[in-house]
Motif scaffolding. Structure first.
Motif, mmCIF file in Angstrom:
data_model
loop_
_atom_site.group_PDB
_atom_site.id
_atom_site.type_symbol
_atom_site.label_atom_id
_atom_site.label_comp_id
_atom_site.label_asym_id
_atom_site.label_seq_id
_atom_site.Cartn_x
_atom_site.Cartn_y
_atom_site.Cartn_z
ATOM 1 N N SER A 42 -6.303 0.552 17.019
ATOM 2 C CA SER A 42 -6.149 0.539 18.466
ATOM 3 C C SER A 42 -5.593 -0.801 18.905
ATOM 4 N N GLY A 43 -4.515 -0.769 19.636
ATOM 5 C CA GLY A 43 -3.957 -1.997 20.206
ATOM 6 C C GLY A 43 -3.504 -3.012 19.161
ATOM 7 N N GLY A 44 -3.164 -2.551 17.968
ATOM 8 C CA GLY A 44 -2.690 -3.465 16.928
ATOM 9 C C GLY A 44 -3.790 -4.239 16.219
ATOM 10 N N THR A 45 -5.046 -3.901 16.470
ATOM 11 C CA THR A 45 -6.154 -4.616 15.821
ATOM 12 C C THR A 45 -6.603 -3.885 14.561
ATOM 13 N N VAL A 46 -7.203 -4.633 13.652
ATOM 14 C CA VAL A 46 -7.730 -4.094 12.403
ATOM 15 C C VAL A 46 -9.241 -4.342 12.410
ATOM 16 N N PRO A 47 -10.049 -3.328 12.068
ATOM 17 C CA PRO A 47 -11.503 -3.532 12.046
ATOM 18 C C PRO A 47 -11.898 -4.655 11.087
ATOM 19 N N ASP A 48 -12.962 -5.368 11.418
ATOM 20 C CA ASP A 48 -13.422 -6.503 10.609
ATOM 21 C C ASP A 48 -13.720 -6.131 9.163
ATOM 22 N N ASP A 49 -14.239 -4.941 8.919
ATOM 23 C CA ASP A 49 -14.608 -4.547 7.549
ATOM 24 C C ASP A 49 -13.602 -3.603 6.909
ATOM 25 N N ALA A 50 -12.334 -3.686 7.329
ATOM 26 C CA ALA A 50 -11.278 -2.859 6.730
ATOM 27 C C ALA A 50 -10.999 -3.292 5.295
ATOM 28 N N VAL A 51 -10.590 -2.354 4.462
ATOM 29 C CA VAL A 51 -10.192 -2.662 3.083
ATOM 30 C C VAL A 51 -8.788 -3.257 3.128
ATOM 31 N N VAL A 52 -8.601 -4.375 2.446
ATOM 32 C CA VAL A 52 -7.290 -5.050 2.399
ATOM 33 C C VAL A 52 -6.443 -4.366 1.339
ATOM 34 N N GLY A 53 -5.246 -3.967 1.721
ATOM 35 C CA GLY A 53 -4.379 -3.237 0.799
ATOM 36 C C GLY A 53 -3.397 -4.099 0.031
ATOM 37 N N GLU A 54 -3.356 -5.372 0.300
ATOM 38 C CA GLU A 54 -2.408 -6.222 -0.432
ATOM 39 C C GLU A 54 -3.092 -7.310 -1.185
ATOM 40 N N TYR A 106 4.091 6.386 -4.242
ATOM 41 C CA TYR A 106 5.174 6.210 -3.272
ATOM 42 C C TYR A 106 4.762 5.142 -2.273
ATOM 43 N N ILE A 107 5.645 4.155 -2.098
ATOM 44 C CA ILE A 107 5.395 3.059 -1.156
ATOM 45 C C ILE A 107 6.534 3.012 -0.141
ATOM 46 N N PRO A 108 6.245 2.542 1.056
ATOM 47 C CA PRO A 108 7.327 2.361 2.031
ATOM 48 C C PRO A 108 8.026 1.029 1.774
ATOM 49 N N TYR A 109 9.344 1.069 1.658
ATOM 50 C CA TYR A 109 10.108 -0.167 1.442
ATOM 51 C C TYR A 109 11.538 0.042 1.908
ATOM 52 N N ASP A 110 12.038 -0.873 2.716
ATOM 53 C CA ASP A 110 13.418 -0.837 3.211
ATOM 54 C C ASP A 110 13.743 0.509 3.859
ATOM 55 N N MET A 111 12.802 1.004 4.668
ATOM 56 C CA MET A 111 12.975 2.253 5.420
ATOM 57 C C MET A 111 13.087 3.485 4.511
ATOM 58 N N LYS A 112 12.568 3.374 3.279
ATOM 59 C CA LYS A 112 12.591 4.494 2.331
ATOM 60 C C LYS A 112 11.213 4.674 1.719
ATOM 61 N N PRO A 139 0.837 -1.207 0.000
ATOM 62 C CA PRO A 139 0.000 0.000 0.000
ATOM 63 C C PRO A 139 0.871 1.256 0.000
ATOM 64 N N GLY A 140 0.359 2.301 -0.646
ATOM 65 C CA GLY A 140 1.108 3.549 -0.704
ATOM 66 C C GLY A 140 0.186 4.720 -0.973
ATOM 67 N N LYS A 141 0.784 5.803 -1.494
ATOM 68 C CA LYS A 141 0.014 7.015 -1.757
ATOM 69 C C LYS A 141 0.351 7.546 -3.144
ATOM 70 N N LEU A 142 -0.667 8.084 -3.796
ATOM 71 C CA LEU A 142 -0.482 8.764 -5.074
ATOM 72 C C LEU A 142 -0.637 10.252 -4.827
ATOM 73 N N HIS A 143 0.399 11.007 -5.109
ATOM 74 C CA HIS A 143 0.398 12.462 -5.000
ATOM 75 C C HIS A 143 0.063 12.981 -6.394
ATOM 76 N N VAL A 144 -1.034 13.718 -6.570
ATOM 77 C CA VAL A 144 -1.527 14.061 -7.904
ATOM 78 C C VAL A 144 -0.555 14.884 -8.737
ATOM 79 N N SER A 145 0.390 15.564 -8.133
ATOM 80 C CA SER A 145 1.329 16.353 -8.922
ATOM 81 C C SER A 145 2.596 15.560 -9.265
ATOM 82 N N HIS A 146 2.633 14.288 -8.906
ATOM 83 C CA HIS A 146 3.781 13.429 -9.206
ATOM 84 C C HIS A 146 3.359 12.351 -10.199
#
Length: 97
Positions: A85-97, A56-62, A45-52
């Motif tokens: 909260s507490g490392g839990t993910v909501p049951d109806d969360a969108v899966v990013g992978e 951009y994805i996080p990988y190897d601390m970059k 998962p990552g982010k799309l910046h509309v002017s780029h």
């Protein structure tokens, strides 16, 4: 929260984004969209910046730029950000992978 069944990942490249792309915030006055990209054998998962022209994805601390990616789409107002909260993910969360 929302209905993950109504979400879809759309292949894009070069900074393009589809109608109904899920907004992830603002950076330097430009919209960010929820995106993901294939890198080193994984879907990240990552982010799309509309002017780029890359996602951009996080990988190897970059923050790694990737030119081909998928953008998450959903009907307007069908999703919302929910804090974890507490490392839990909501049951109806969108899966990013």
């Amino acid at each position: 929260m929302g209905d993950p069944a109504r979400c879809e990942w759309i292949p894009m490249e070069g900074g393009a984004h589809p109608k109904f792309g899920v907004h992830a915030g603002i950076d330097s006055g430009n919209k960010l969209y929820v995106a993901r990209a294939y890198h080193e054998g994984a879907v990240i998962p990552g982010k799309l910046h509309v002017s780029h022209s890359h996602v951009y994805i996080p990988y190897d601390m970059k923050e790694v730029p990737v030119p081909s990616y998928e953008v998450l789409i959903a009907p307007p107002a069908s999703l919302s950000w929910v804090p974890g909260s507490g490392g839990t993910v909501p049951d109806d969360a969108v899966v990013g992978e």
